[in-house]
Enzyme design. Structure first.
Site, PDB file in Angstrom:
ATOM      1  N   TYR A 123       0.850  -1.187   0.000  1.00  0.00           N
ATOM      2  CA  TYR A 123       0.000   0.000   0.000  1.00  0.00           C
ATOM      3  C   TYR A 123       0.885   1.237   0.000  1.00  0.00           C
ATOM      4  CZ  TYR A 123      -4.322   2.469   0.116  1.00  0.00           C
ATOM      5  OH  TYR A 123      -5.357   3.282  -0.248  1.00  0.00           O
ATOM      6  N   ASN A 140       0.187  14.119   2.105  1.00  0.00           N
ATOM      7  CA  ASN A 140       1.179  13.247   1.497  1.00  0.00           C
ATOM      8  C   ASN A 140       1.070  13.354  -0.024  1.00  0.00           C
ATOM      9  OD1 ASN A 140      -0.972  11.423   0.720  1.00  0.00           O
ATOM     10  ND2 ASN A 140      -0.886  10.540   2.763  1.00  0.00           N
ATOM     11  N   GLU A 149     -13.819   4.483  -1.721  1.00  0.00           N
ATOM     12  CA  GLU A 149     -12.408   4.841  -1.554  1.00  0.00           C
ATOM     13  C   GLU A 149     -11.934   5.727  -2.702  1.00  0.00           C
ATOM     14  OE1 GLU A 149      -8.812   5.106   0.278  1.00  0.00           O
ATOM     15  OE2 GLU A 149     -10.560   4.054   1.081  1.00  0.00           O
ATOM     16  N   ASP A 150     -11.306   6.848  -2.343  1.00  0.00           N
ATOM     17  CA  ASP A 150     -10.645   7.737  -3.304  1.00  0.00           C
ATOM     18  C   ASP A 150     -11.571   8.222  -4.412  1.00  0.00           C
ATOM     19  OD1 ASP A 150      -8.217   7.920  -2.023  1.00  0.00           O
ATOM     20  OD2 ASP A 150      -7.413   6.132  -2.962  1.00  0.00           O
ATOM     21  N   ASP A 173     -13.718   5.654   3.719  1.00  0.00           N
ATOM     22  CA  ASP A 173     -12.501   5.692   4.522  1.00  0.00           C
ATOM     23  C   ASP A 173     -11.796   7.040   4.439  1.00  0.00           C
ATOM     24  OD1 ASP A 173     -10.370   4.526   6.120  1.00  0.00           O
ATOM     25  OD2 ASP A 173      -9.188   4.613   4.288  1.00  0.00           O
ATOM     26  N   ASP A 174     -11.839   7.680   3.280  1.00  0.00           N
ATOM     27  CA  ASP A 174     -11.166   8.978   3.131  1.00  0.00           C
ATOM     28  C   ASP A 174     -11.763  10.027   4.066  1.00  0.00           C
ATOM     29  OD1 ASP A 174      -9.462   8.202   0.830  1.00  0.00           O
ATOM     30  OD2 ASP A 174     -11.388   7.972  -0.150  1.00  0.00           O
ATOM     31  N   ARG A 199      -9.601  10.647  -7.138  1.00  0.00           N
ATOM     32  CA  ARG A 199      -8.687  11.423  -6.295  1.00  0.00           C
ATOM     33  C   ARG A 199      -7.815  10.442  -5.530  1.00  0.00           C
ATOM     34  NH1 ARG A 199      -9.947  13.666  -0.591  1.00  0.00           N
ATOM     35  NH2 ARG A 199      -9.256  11.529  -0.300  1.00  0.00           N
ATOM     36  N   LYS A 253      -6.366  -1.876  -0.397  1.00  0.00           N
ATOM     37  CA  LYS A 253      -7.169  -1.648   0.813  1.00  0.00           C
ATOM     38  C   LYS A 253      -7.696  -2.964   1.379  1.00  0.00           C
ATOM     39  CE  LYS A 253      -7.487   2.836   1.684  1.00  0.00           C
ATOM     40  NZ  LYS A 253      -7.293   3.479   2.991  1.00  0.00           N
TER      41      LYS A 253
END
Length: 538
Positions: free
Chosen positions: A93, A398, A235-236, A258-259, A146, A164
């Site tokens: 990951y 990040n 996710e994303d 989760d984001d 994203r 994930k």
């Protein structure tokens, strides 16, 4: 002639043992002569994997090797990951997966999970039934809108749900057979990617909003029918889509993002750990966010809920939070604010200088989700340090180049007093002759444990309160000794036992709140150990 059963065994990632098939198994399954004569233990096979990895020139080659191993021998893959999570989680990951996403079309080997597109609209139930595993417990789905600070990378985001879900198992022992990664191809605005001859996705612009909404409605309905009780992990997704779809489906299906929720929960966990050092309650803090996008407002919203649980009035809790973005302070005269930002708009003069905002607001906590590398300057950190004996600084953006400051900068500019965490893992630092261990606010402390709790207790819905409870339980896993060394999160080396402990606490919470969908066992800890998965050959 090789029998169908023989082919099935050797080609099945779930059933294949490779050189670990016993002599009796080889005779019974007609495998004699098809494998080297040695019969290896799982431990010996792991040693061979480690030697293979040592020969790889870089992390992306190690990633490719590990994913191919997962396709060949699932048990050996997870046994390797779980033998040394500190080494292997970054390889499957973040940060390695970011490079894998950028190069996806060029390193693609074989399909993993499912690949849905808007061209399947009206037939999603039919297409989902093509998945060979009929009892799917979790789906992780991304649009690639994203990804890890990389922006819209369309079909190149396909490795994300794979990674994930691998962490569900590696970090929390969720059985891998019921996990389904999905990339939903809705086009991409990324023209250079569309022009890449090796791009694996649709070469189209992103779908219009109404069409996308209709597609997602059909998808959620299809999942509920084809895989009853399945939890959907978003996710994303692009910021606005992420917020809208969580709000759209949270009350009608078993979903989480989760984001938004996982990120907010892990930040809350680190802040609660820091408060054990500084003293005081969360509701007594003044919190300044540098960054006011979906991540910033999502974290702020969960902190408000946690403060309300501590007894604060909601409006009082909101007033304890200040947002700052690339245009400056989020204040009431601005006409460019979205609904999520407006509730935090301060009745203050406009200000574009972050240091002056620190001096004016006098925060006890500074949280960076801006993606602006170096935003926390020496002046900003020193201003915060003059206000607080132990300033709490979270530089969460990040990759590393986007971090608002480094661990060394936070420690140097605060005279070693900062309680620091980042979105990436910084190395240990010597501070006044003592070694400090910067925290990493990584979602993998939260979402695998939440998923294990959902797998065990089978609630009908997932709300923010569950993620707040996960944060509290995570903070409890950090010992006093570790806090004194600057650690704000549990050791990654013990991630499996940590996540199972968090999940067990969440299961107790779900039973207490009458949200569980199964009968409460007499001994929850023993029950949790029984239902968790371990990488052992059957």
């Amino acid at each position: 002639m090789t029998t169908p059963d023989t082919t099935r065994l050797l080609n099945s990632a779930t059933l294949n043992k490779g050189t670990a098939f016993s002599q009796q198994e080889r005779v019974e399954a007609h495998l004699e002569g098809l494998l080297p004569p040695v019969v290896d233990s799982l431990e010996t096979q792991i040693k061979r994997v480690l030697e293979h990895l040592d020969g790889k020139p870089n992390d992306i080659e190690k990633y490719i090797y590990l994913q191919e191993l997962a396709d060949r021998n699932e048990t050996l893959f997870f046994a390797t990951l779980m033998s040394d999570p500190v080494t292997f989680i970054p390889l499957v990951y973040d940060p390695t997966i970011a490079d894998a996403c950028l190069k996806y079309g060029h390193i693609y080997r074989r399909p993993k999970g499912m690949y849905l597109t808007h061209k399947m609209k009206g037939r999603l139930k039919e297409v989902l039934r093509n998945w060979p595993q009929k009892e799917v417990q979790f789906i992780c789905i991304t649009s690639g809108g994203r990804i890890l600070g990389l922006g819209d990378i369309g079909a190149n985001g396909a490795p994300i749900p794979v990674g994930k879900l691998q962490l569900y198992t590696a970090c929390a022992a969720v059985p891998p057979q019921g996990l389904l990664p999905i990339h939903l191809d809705i086009g991409t605005r990324n023209k250079p990617l569309r022009d890449d001859p090796l791009y694996t996705g649709l070469r189209e612009e992103k779908l219009q909003q109404q069409d996308l909404d209709e597609l997602l409605d059909e998808f959620v309905e299809a999942v509920n029918e084809v895989f009853p009780g399945c939890c959907i992990h978003f996710e994303d997704w692009e910021g606005n889509d992420a917020i809208r779809y969580l709000q759209r489906y949270q009350q009608q299906a078993l979903v989480y993002n989760d984001d938004i929720q996982g990120t907010a929960s892990v930040v809350l966990a680190g802040l609660l750990t820091a408060l054990k050092t500084t003293g005081g309650k969360l509701a007594e803090q003044r919190i300044l966010f540098a960054g006011a996008g979906s991540a910033g407002t999502g974290i702020a919203n969960m902190l408000v809920e946690a403060m309300v649980q501590e007894g604060a009035e909601r409006q009082q809790a909101r007033q304890a939070i200040t947002l700052f973005d690339k245009e400056g302070l989020i204040e009431s005269s601005r006409n460019d604010l979205n609904d999520s930002q407006k509730i935090y708009a301060r009745r203050m003069e406009a200000e574009q200088d972050l240091q002056k905002v620190v001096e004016s607001v006098k925060p006890t906590m500074l949280i960076g989700v801006s993606t602006q590398g170096g935003l926390f300057t020496e002046g900003v950190v020193k201003a915060l340090s003059e206000l607080n004996d132990r300033p709490i600084i979270f530089a969460l953006s990040n990759p590393t180049k986007n971090a608002e400051c480094t661990a060394k900068q936070a420690y140097d500019w605060s005279k070693g007093n900062a309680l620091f965490a980042a979105g990436v893992q910084f190395g240990e630092e010597k501070v006044n002759g003592e070694t400090r261990y910067p925290g990493q606010a990584n979602n993998f402390y939260i979402f695998p444990a939440v998923s294990l709790a959902v797998y065990a207790a089978k609630p009908k819905r997932i709300d923010d309160a569950l993620f707040i409870e996960a944060a509290r339980l995570c903070a409890q896993q950090v010992s006093k000794q570790d806090r004194e060394r600057g650690k704000l999160y549990p050791s990654q080396a013990d991630i499996l036992s940590t996540e199972i402990a968090i999940a067990s606490g969440l299961v107790r919470y779900l039973f207490k709140e009458k949200q569980a969908g199964v009968k409460e066992p007499e001994d929850i800890d023993r029950w949790m150990q029984k239902i968790t998965w371990r990488p052992r050959y059957q």
